[in-house]
Design an enzyme around this catalytic site. Sequence first.
Site, PDB file in Angstrom:
ATOM      1  CE  LYS A   4      39.696  35.752  59.020  1.00  0.00           C
ATOM      2  NZ  LYS A   4      39.952  34.233  59.838  1.00  0.00           N
ATOM      3  CG  PHE A   5      35.694  35.255  54.845  1.00  0.00           C
ATOM      4  CD1 PHE A   5      37.114  35.194  54.740  1.00  0.00           C
ATOM      5  CD2 PHE A   5      35.023  34.574  55.950  1.00  0.00           C
ATOM      6  CE1 PHE A   5      37.645  34.405  55.484  1.00  0.00           C
ATOM      7  CE2 PHE A   5      35.858  33.826  56.684  1.00  0.00           C
ATOM      8  CZ  PHE A   5      37.389  33.670  56.455  1.00  0.00           C
TER       9      PHE A   5
ATOM     10  CG  LEU B 186      21.669  44.995  56.206  1.00  0.00           C
ATOM     11  CD1 LEU B 186      20.816  43.891  55.958  1.00  0.00           C
ATOM     12  CD2 LEU B 186      20.422  46.152  57.107  1.00  0.00           C
TER      13      LEU B 186
ATOM     14  NE  ARG C  21      34.409  45.818  57.433  1.00  0.00           N
ATOM     15  CZ  ARG C  21      35.185  46.462  56.948  1.00  0.00           C
ATOM     16  NH1 ARG C  21      35.043  47.858  56.942  1.00  0.00           N
ATOM     17  NH2 ARG C  21      35.993  46.106  56.292  1.00  0.00           N
TER      18      ARG C  21
ATOM     19  CG  ASP D 120      30.216  28.985  66.091  1.00  0.00           C
ATOM     20  OD1 ASP D 120      30.490  29.151  67.387  1.00  0.00           O
ATOM     21  OD2 ASP D 120      30.660  29.635  65.183  1.00  0.00           O
TER      22      ASP D 120
END
Length: 282
Positions: A29-30, A25, A27, A142
């Site tokens: 950073k981790f 679905l 991607r 955020d």
Amino acid sequence: MLYQAASEAAQKRWTTSDFDIGKPLGRGKFGHVYLAREKRSDHIVALKVLFKAQLQQSQVEHQLRREVEIQSHLRHPNILRLYGYFYDQKRVYLILEYAVRGELYKELQKCKYFSERRAATYVASLARALIYCHGKHVIHRDIKPENLLIGAQGELKIADFGWSVHTFNRRRTMCGTLDYLPPEMVESVEHDASVDIWSLGILCYEFLYGVPPFEAREHSETYKRIVQVDLKFPPKPIVSSSAKDLISQMLVKESTQRLALHKLLEHPWIVQNADPSGLYRG
């Protein structure tokens, strides 16, 4: 280590064999997010797969722990559910609610900007979700298009709690996204739940104009515009004076003077434009 502590608290020990894993679905950073089906219940979920090595390398294990702790206890129609988590030697898996219509960010890019009806419906939904969070002493910190998903009915879901914090007091750490940072975080002074009101004001502006209000070529210029609250409303697209009034009441430098979230829900622009169901059906 956080994975062991977390798993001991979980009532069920999940493994990858409990799921049929389907298409990717997205991607991050981790790691990656996959569509998955829990075999026993046939329940469709989003499985977020994170690589331990990358989490450790970037020193964000504490952030993940916080995200899991906070999100697993929240129950609100406009907050993505975290059903559970498990881990193996190399990976951590988060079992998340599947938001069928995907990322709001992509929808905003496609449309360039939203109608006032759509923007107001989304802003009201997020205000209700943030009232719920603040009632549980959770500040998100955020709120931005990239952290919002759209459910099957057209409802908005807050998806990422990586920067959120469980707090009873004022904090000073810098986090969140540059364009969305309030003056008190740019200036590294204490902040509280009113940072989320500022971010919601930025989001409302971006919904209506397609760009955040203090965007500039250089980071230093963005910082300067934020601190000065250099708020300008371009002539195009055409936005009502009532919407501008709401944004102006949220983007106030003195955090105690920002429009409270419950007052936002009573603002004429919200009352006249937001769908009371919280669903935008297009």
